[in-house]
Design an enzyme around this catalytic site. Structure first.
Site, PDB file in Angstrom:
ATOM      1  NE  ARG A 192      -8.032  -4.299  -0.192  1.00  0.00           N
ATOM      2  CZ  ARG A 192      -7.941  -3.865   0.095  1.00  0.00           C
ATOM      3  NH1 ARG A 192      -7.361  -2.732  -0.943  1.00  0.00           N
ATOM      4  NH2 ARG A 192      -8.183  -2.788   0.838  1.00  0.00           N
ATOM      5  CG  ASN A 250     -11.677  -4.105  -1.228  1.00  0.00           C
ATOM      6  OD1 ASN A 250     -11.582  -5.498  -1.344  1.00  0.00           O
ATOM      7  ND2 ASN A 250     -10.964  -3.403  -0.270  1.00  0.00           N
TER       8      ASN A 250
END
Length: 90
Positions: free
Chosen positions: A18, A36
């Site tokens: 990320r 996520n």
């Protein structure tokens, strides 16, 4: 301007994916979100020009770091959305 949902599969959680995706998005001028999912995948909603989104997804597929293993990208076009930045959703 286009918006796409990009569902990323592979070794993409717990490896800095990320953060790396946000860095890449900022470099390319992509706005949106990354988060996520409970499935072990990562969901990205990204807005930019078609060319920039193509570059973004190509670089995601190639891999952002040696320890990040992307096995699949599922891309879906969404209605255009405007974001102020590219942010990580926790």
């Amino acid at each position: 301007m286009q918006t796409q949902k990009i569902l990323v599969s592979g070794q993409v959680q717990g490896v800095g994916f990320r953060w790396s995706a946000r860095q890449l998005a900022q470099q390319l001028g992509v706005t949106g979100t990354v988060q996520n999912l409970p499935t072990g995948q990562v969901a990205i909603v990204a807005s930019a020009s078609a060319k920039v989104l193509s570059d973004f997804t190509h670089q995601l597929q190639r891999g952002l770091a040696p320890w990040i293993q992307v096995t699949d990208l599922a891309i879906t076009d969404l209605p255009t959305r405007r974001f102020n930045e590219f942010r990580i959703i926790i």
